[in-house]
Design a protein around this motif. Structure first.
Motif, PDB file in Angstrom:
ATOM      1  N   GLN A 113       0.840  -1.203   0.000  1.00  0.00           N
ATOM      2  CA  GLN A 113       0.000   0.000   0.000  1.00  0.00           C
ATOM      3  C   GLN A 113       0.873   1.251   0.000  1.00  0.00           C
ATOM      4  O   GLN A 113       1.905   1.316   0.661  1.00  0.00           O
ATOM      5  CB  GLN A 113      -0.904  -0.019   1.235  1.00  0.00           C
ATOM      6  CG  GLN A 113      -2.015   0.981   1.217  1.00  0.00           C
ATOM      7  CD  GLN A 113      -3.011   0.741   2.351  1.00  0.00           C
ATOM      8  OE1 GLN A 113      -2.713   0.109   3.364  1.00  0.00           O
ATOM      9  NE2 GLN A 113      -4.214   1.269   2.177  1.00  0.00           N
ATOM     10  N   ALA A 114       0.446   2.274  -0.726  1.00  0.00           N
ATOM     11  CA  ALA A 114       1.167   3.550  -0.774  1.00  0.00           C
ATOM     12  C   ALA A 114       0.953   4.305   0.532  1.00  0.00           C
ATOM     13  O   ALA A 114      -0.113   4.241   1.128  1.00  0.00           O
ATOM     14  CB  ALA A 114       0.671   4.387  -1.948  1.00  0.00           C
ATOM     15  N   VAL A 115       1.999   5.022   0.976  1.00  0.00           N
ATOM     16  CA  VAL A 115       1.892   5.890   2.149  1.00  0.00           C
ATOM     17  C   VAL A 115       2.228   7.316   1.720  1.00  0.00           C
ATOM     18  O   VAL A 115       3.088   7.541   0.870  1.00  0.00           O
ATOM     19  CB  VAL A 115       2.783   5.429   3.329  1.00  0.00           C
ATOM     20  CG1 VAL A 115       2.329   4.087   3.855  1.00  0.00           C
ATOM     21  CG2 VAL A 115       4.237   5.376   2.943  1.00  0.00           C
ATOM     22  N   TYR A 116       1.517   8.273   2.307  1.00  0.00           N
ATOM     23  CA  TYR A 116       1.607   9.676   1.916  1.00  0.00           C
ATOM     24  C   TYR A 116       1.894  10.544   3.131  1.00  0.00           C
ATOM     25  O   TYR A 116       1.414  10.258   4.238  1.00  0.00           O
ATOM     26  CB  TYR A 116       0.274  10.134   1.297  1.00  0.00           C
ATOM     27  CG  TYR A 116      -0.148   9.334   0.104  1.00  0.00           C
ATOM     28  CD1 TYR A 116       0.184   9.743  -1.172  1.00  0.00           C
ATOM     29  CD2 TYR A 116      -0.888   8.158   0.261  1.00  0.00           C
ATOM     30  CE1 TYR A 116      -0.216   9.010  -2.282  1.00  0.00           C
ATOM     31  CE2 TYR A 116      -1.285   7.421  -0.841  1.00  0.00           C
ATOM     32  CZ  TYR A 116      -0.943   7.847  -2.108  1.00  0.00           C
ATOM     33  OH  TYR A 116      -1.327   7.117  -3.201  1.00  0.00           O
ATOM     34  N   VAL A 132       5.127   9.216  -0.415  1.00  0.00           N
ATOM     35  CA  VAL A 132       6.407   8.979   0.247  1.00  0.00           C
ATOM     36  C   VAL A 132       6.978   7.631  -0.167  1.00  0.00           C
ATOM     37  O   VAL A 132       8.145   7.522  -0.511  1.00  0.00           O
ATOM     38  CB  VAL A 132       6.258   9.054   1.782  1.00  0.00           C
ATOM     39  CG1 VAL A 132       7.545   8.657   2.488  1.00  0.00           C
ATOM     40  CG2 VAL A 132       5.834  10.452   2.193  1.00  0.00           C
ATOM     41  N   GLY A 133       6.173   6.578  -0.125  1.00  0.00           N
ATOM     42  CA  GLY A 133       6.689   5.261  -0.465  1.00  0.00           C
ATOM     43  C   GLY A 133       5.617   4.203  -0.472  1.00  0.00           C
ATOM     44  O   GLY A 133       4.422   4.500  -0.419  1.00  0.00           O
ATOM     45  N   VAL A 134       6.080   2.945  -0.525  1.00  0.00           N
ATOM     46  CA  VAL A 134       5.203   1.786  -0.556  1.00  0.00           C
ATOM     47  C   VAL A 134       5.585   0.880   0.611  1.00  0.00           C
ATOM     48  O   VAL A 134       6.766   0.544   0.783  1.00  0.00           O
ATOM     49  CB  VAL A 134       5.331   1.020  -1.887  1.00  0.00           C
ATOM     50  CG1 VAL A 134       4.462  -0.227  -1.892  1.00  0.00           C
ATOM     51  CG2 VAL A 134       4.983   1.931  -3.062  1.00  0.00           C
ATOM     52  N   ALA A 135       4.596   0.491   1.414  1.00  0.00           N
ATOM     53  CA  ALA A 135       4.843  -0.347   2.583  1.00  0.00           C
ATOM     54  C   ALA A 135       5.359  -1.725   2.185  1.00  0.00           C
ATOM     55  O   ALA A 135       4.852  -2.337   1.256  1.00  0.00           O
ATOM     56  CB  ALA A 135       3.563  -0.476   3.407  1.00  0.00           C
ATOM     57  N   LEU A 136       6.364  -2.179   2.919  1.00  0.00           N
ATOM     58  CA  LEU A 136       6.922  -3.513   2.699  1.00  0.00           C
ATOM     59  C   LEU A 136       6.431  -4.503   3.755  1.00  0.00           C
ATOM     60  O   LEU A 136       6.847  -5.659   3.761  1.00  0.00           O
ATOM     61  CB  LEU A 136       8.452  -3.455   2.733  1.00  0.00           C
ATOM     62  CG  LEU A 136       9.093  -2.687   1.579  1.00  0.00           C
ATOM     63  CD1 LEU A 136      10.577  -2.485   1.835  1.00  0.00           C
ATOM     64  CD2 LEU A 136       8.871  -3.428   0.273  1.00  0.00           C
ATOM     65  N   GLU A 148       8.481  -0.345   7.583  1.00  0.00           N
ATOM     66  CA  GLU A 148       9.501  -0.439   6.546  1.00  0.00           C
ATOM     67  C   GLU A 148       8.849  -0.164   5.184  1.00  0.00           C
ATOM     68  O   GLU A 148       7.858  -0.796   4.828  1.00  0.00           O
ATOM     69  CB  GLU A 148      10.130  -1.831   6.559  1.00  0.00           C
ATOM     70  CG  GLU A 148      11.338  -1.981   5.686  1.00  0.00           C
ATOM     71  CD  GLU A 148      12.608  -1.457   6.330  1.00  0.00           C
ATOM     72  OE1 GLU A 148      13.606  -1.361   5.604  1.00  0.00           O
ATOM     73  OE2 GLU A 148      12.619  -1.135   7.521  1.00  0.00           O
ATOM     74  N   CYS A 149       9.409   0.803   4.452  1.00  0.00           N
ATOM     75  CA  CYS A 149       8.857   1.199   3.139  1.00  0.00           C
ATOM     76  C   CYS A 149       9.984   1.321   2.123  1.00  0.00           C
ATOM     77  O   CYS A 149      11.133   1.579   2.481  1.00  0.00           O
ATOM     78  CB  CYS A 149       8.145   2.541   3.234  1.00  0.00           C
ATOM     79  SG  CYS A 149       6.647   2.560   4.229  1.00  0.00           S
ATOM     80  N   VAL A 150       9.642   1.183   0.854  1.00  0.00           N
ATOM     81  CA  VAL A 150      10.555   1.540  -0.217  1.00  0.00           C
ATOM     82  C   VAL A 150      10.175   2.965  -0.614  1.00  0.00           C
ATOM     83  O   VAL A 150       9.008   3.262  -0.863  1.00  0.00           O
ATOM     84  CB  VAL A 150      10.495   0.567  -1.413  1.00  0.00           C
ATOM     85  CG1 VAL A 150       9.111   0.476  -2.018  1.00  0.00           C
ATOM     86  CG2 VAL A 150      11.522   0.933  -2.465  1.00  0.00           C
ATOM     87  N   LEU A 151      11.170   3.863  -0.608  1.00  0.00           N
ATOM     88  CA  LEU A 151      10.890   5.266  -0.910  1.00  0.00           C
ATOM     89  C   LEU A 151      10.540   5.467  -2.378  1.00  0.00           C
ATOM     90  O   LEU A 151      11.156   4.860  -3.255  1.00  0.00           O
ATOM     91  CB  LEU A 151      12.090   6.141  -0.539  1.00  0.00           C
ATOM     92  CG  LEU A 151      12.387   6.288   0.935  1.00  0.00           C
ATOM     93  CD1 LEU A 151      13.602   7.175   1.155  1.00  0.00           C
ATOM     94  CD2 LEU A 151      11.195   6.831   1.694  1.00  0.00           C
ATOM     95  N   LYS A 152       9.588   6.339  -2.631  1.00  0.00           N
ATOM     96  CA  LYS A 152       9.162   6.697  -3.996  1.00  0.00           C
ATOM     97  C   LYS A 152       9.152   8.196  -4.174  1.00  0.00           C
ATOM     98  O   LYS A 152       8.395   8.729  -4.956  1.00  0.00           O
ATOM     99  CB  LYS A 152       7.777   6.105  -4.291  1.00  0.00           C
ATOM    100  CG  LYS A 152       7.711   4.606  -4.212  1.00  0.00           C
ATOM    101  CD  LYS A 152       8.760   3.948  -5.041  1.00  0.00           C
ATOM    102  CE  LYS A 152       8.233   3.395  -6.315  1.00  0.00           C
ATOM    103  NZ  LYS A 152       9.294   2.792  -7.131  1.00  0.00           N
TER     104      LYS A 152
END
Length: 153
Positions: A113-116, A132-136, A148-152
């Motif tokens: 899921q995307a996080v903002y 901001v990124g996507v949840a891992l 933990e997220c991968v930054l976008k």
């Protein structure tokens, strides 16, 4: 033939050897790294205040950057242990720009899921323009936690 002394500290004209903890000290290493212990690429930016790890960051405020909110263009997230740190001699905080990094998220989040950016550098899954990124990972906790997220950004 040149013979040199060895030393566990970063001393000129000596051969570097490991100390009792297994650490090797040197001032500058010129070489090629094939792996890193940590996962994000970061750069030091002057912050308007000391922000906790995982805080989403935008340009603005009294210094170069501040905590991001809805409507901001997020440039990164406060990092604790970057794999690569640019401007390491500068004053400020390490802002993760790429890679995987813990992000402050409020409310439940699902893996993928995307996080903002939402409020005061804390993120949410509520869709805004400040991706901001996507949840891992998945968390069902209602309150704030590090995810933990991968930054976008």
């Amino acid at each position: 033939m040149c013979i040199r002394d060895s030393d566990t500290s970063a001393t000129n004209n000596t051969v570097a050897v490991r100390d009792s903890s297994g650490n090797l000290a040197a001032n500058v290493f010129n070489g090629i790294s094939t792996q890193a212990r940590y996962a994000d690429l970061a750069e030091i930016y002057r912050t308007d205040e000391i922000h906790p790890v995982g805080t989403a960051i935008a340009v603005g405020g009294e210094a170069e950057v501040r905590a991001a909110t809805i409507g901001d263009i997020c440039i990164g997230v406060i990092s604790d242990n970057p794999a690569y740190l640019m401007n390491s001699e500068a004053e400020g905080q390490a802002v993760g720009l790429k890679g995987r990094i813990p992000v402050r998220v409020n409310g439940p989040v699902s893996k993928g899921q995307a996080v903002y950016a939402w409020k005061n550098g804390v993120c949410s899954t509520i869709t805004t323009n400040a991706l901001v990124g996507v949840a891992l990972e998945t968390s069902t906790e209602e309150g704030e936690k590090l995810v933990e997220c991968v930054l976008k950004v």
